[in-house]
Design an enzyme around this catalytic site. Structure first.
Site, PDB file in Angstrom:
ATOM      1  CE1 TYR A 144      -3.603   2.605   0.641  1.00  0.00           C
ATOM      2  CE2 TYR A 144      -2.339   3.270   2.558  1.00  0.00           C
ATOM      3  CZ  TYR A 144      -3.367   3.496   1.663  1.00  0.00           C
ATOM      4  OH  TYR A 144      -4.160   4.617   1.806  1.00  0.00           O
ATOM      5  CG  ASP A 238       5.594   3.529   1.132  1.00  0.00           C
ATOM      6  OD1 ASP A 238       5.861   4.112   2.201  1.00  0.00           O
ATOM      7  OD2 ASP A 238       4.444   3.407   0.679  1.00  0.00           O
ATOM      8  CE  LYS A 266       0.849   4.725   8.515  1.00  0.00           C
ATOM      9  NZ  LYS A 266       0.809   3.917   7.303  1.00  0.00           N
TER      10      LYS A 266
HETATM   11  C1  LIG Z   1       0.186   4.510   5.905  1.00  0.00           C
HETATM   12  C2  LIG Z   1       0.951   4.281   4.669  1.00  0.00           C
HETATM   13  C3  LIG Z   1       0.952   5.189   3.604  1.00  0.00           C
HETATM   14  C4  LIG Z   1       0.012   6.356   3.549  1.00  0.00           C
HETATM   15  O1  LIG Z   1       0.248   7.272   4.570  1.00  0.00           O
HETATM   16  P1  LIG Z   1      -0.957   8.266   4.986  1.00  0.00           P
HETATM   17  O2  LIG Z   1      -0.308   9.159   5.990  1.00  0.00           O
HETATM   18  O3  LIG Z   1      -2.035   7.393   5.536  1.00  0.00           O
HETATM   19  O4  LIG Z   1      -1.364   8.975   3.762  1.00  0.00           O
HETATM   20  C5  LIG Z   1       1.809   4.963   2.557  1.00  0.00           C
HETATM   21  N1  LIG Z   1       2.620   3.894   2.530  1.00  0.00           N
HETATM   22  C6  LIG Z   1       2.632   2.993   3.521  1.00  0.00           C
HETATM   23  C7  LIG Z   1       3.576   1.841   3.449  1.00  0.00           C
HETATM   24  C8  LIG Z   1       1.778   3.133   4.610  1.00  0.00           C
HETATM   25  O5  LIG Z   1       1.736   2.195   5.555  1.00  0.00           O
END
Ligand SMILES: *Cc1c(COP(=O)(O)O)cnc(C)c1O
Length: 427
Positions: A144, A238, A266
């Site tokens: 994701y 990511d 995060k």
């Molecule tokens: C949470 C997440 C995102 C998106 O971050 P948001 O702050 O929710 O937009 C992107 N990549 C990964 C791997 C994530 O876990």
């Protein structure tokens, strides 16, 4: 357990908010029942609107690596708020956080702060496309990367066709993305053999944390790095979840594989809305105002959010990571022991304080094996754990997160609760 106040609030919220929530997974639609309204948190615990107490393993979906209301984070935030909450001008906390990130991640010389992980990945892709002057990119099934249009696709039929939108409102064929299975070396070879010259980038979660937890198999990230270099594509890690969580240097530090662009979020926001992307200076100089890639943000680098992130990262020393490892190992072992004692087959995947629990005996190393796990058992398990005072993610495909605030007593109580819950699902 009385959750009537949460139920009442949810009914009210459903009238004025879509699905009653601000983000879909919060709705409990994967586990059934109503979501709980959370009134407050402290350390490893949260309390709902009815006053029920839970050990929290969601930790705001990853950001709260120190748990709730860490004193130093709260102090830093209050200090900053009293100075003014936003100026739309450079401030010292963003400079300090940028320096910390650049020194922690050797692949990053310069960063740009944004307000979410979604913005980070969206901007990183734009940058990679500009740098390579190519459009197509490669991603992996089950990873994701936020909700920007290009990432909301699912694999089409084979590599010959491009992917299909996975959300209404995303134009078909508008995204030029190829999706292949995670950890699949053959598909990787094939994708680069057929499309290598067109790929602006490969985007990957170096530890997948959005299909449960799926670690990279030995050689997978290395092979991806090699293919990107060989074909002139940029490698985007990511690390929105893994950055500063799985090691001081994120997953790239843990596995020793250096991406071209890193996306963060995060943990670096310490519980506030923050994202960032970074790379070596030669790549980042394409971003506005140094270069032609436009990207901006009214509240980007917000001083309160930066102060929270800085205070969080400052506490992540060797001791903090050993504590996370210790508590997470104890939880992993406890889950395995408890399940075995109840005759329930489980698979646990763990990287540091990211724990993935799958029902079923098989190895889970990609999205299809994650989906094949007996996740139908999860809703009942989740419900029983709530009744036992443990708040697990309300979906079988999310990560169980620990924080430095999770004590041995918390983990012991959780393991004891799981024994009851495993008995419940096996009955
Ligand atoms: C949470 C997440 C995102 C998106 O971050 P948001 O702050 O929710 O937009 C992107 N990549 C990964 C791997 C994530 O876990």
């Amino acid at each position: 357990m009385d959750t009537s106040e949460s139920a009442r609030l949810f009914r009210e919220a459903s009238k004025v908010m879509v699905g009653g929530v601000s983000s879909p997974v919060r709705s409990f639609s994967s586990v059934g029942g109503n979501p709980l309204f959370i009134a407050r948190g402290e350390g490893s615990k949260i309390w709902d609107a009815d006053g029920n107490r839970y050990v929290d393993y969601v930790c705001s979906w990853g950001p709260l690596v120190l748990g709730h209301c860490d004193k130093d984070v709260v102090d830093a935030v209050l200090r900053e708020v009293r100075n003014g909450t936003s100026f739309g001008a450079p401030t010292v906390p963003e400079l300090e956080l940028a320096k910390r990130i650049a020194s922690a991640l050797p692949s990053v010389e310069k960063v740009r702060f944004v307000n979410s992980g979604t913005e980070a990945t969206m901007s990183a892709l734009r940058l990679a496309r500009a740098y390579t002057n190519r459009t197509t990119f490669l991603k992996f099934d089950g990873c994701y990367h936020g909700h920007a249009d290009p990432f909301l696709t699912q694999a089409g039929s084979g590599l010959a066709t491009f992917d299909l939108p996975s959300s209404a409102g995303v134009p078909a064929g508008g995204t030029s993305v190829i999706t292949i299975p995670y950890n699949d070396m053959e598909s990787l070879d094939e994708a680069f053999r057929e499309h290598g010259g067109e790929l602006a980038a490969a985007v990957v979660e170096p530890v997948a944390g959005n299909m449960g937890v799926v670690p990279p198999e030995p050689g997978f990230l290395e092979k991806l790095r090699g293919l990107c270099t060989e074909h002139g594509s940029l490698l985007i890690f990511d690390e929105v979840i893994t950055g500063f969580r799985v090691s001081p240097g994120g997953a790239q530090g843990l596995y020793g594989v250096r991406p071209d662009i890193t996306c963060l979020g995060k943990v670096i926001g310490g519980g506030f809305p923050v994202g960032a992307y970074g790379a070596r200076a030669e790549v980042m100089r394409l971003v506005s105002p140094e270069g032609p890639v436009y990207q901006a943000g009214t509240l980007a680098g917000n001083p309160v959010a930066m102060a929270a992130g800085l205070a969080t990262i400052s506490k992540l020393d060797g001791h903090a990571y050993s504590r996370l490892e210790e508590a997470s190992t104890a939880l992993e072992e406890g889950i395995i022991r408890g399940a075995a004692a109840c005759g329930v087959e489980v698979t646990v995947n763990r990287v540091g304080s990211m724990v993935g629990l799958f029902f079923g005996p098989g190895r889970v190393n990609d999205y299809s094996t994650a989906k094949a796990s007996a996740h139908g058992l999860y809703p009942r398990f989740h419900r029983k754990m709530l009744e036992e005072g443990v708040y697990l993610p309300p979906s079988p495909f999310e990560t169980i997160f620990l924080s430095t605030a999770h004590s041995d007593e918390d983990v012991d109580a959780t393991v004891a609760a799981m024994k009851h819950a495993f008995k419940g699902v096996s009955a």
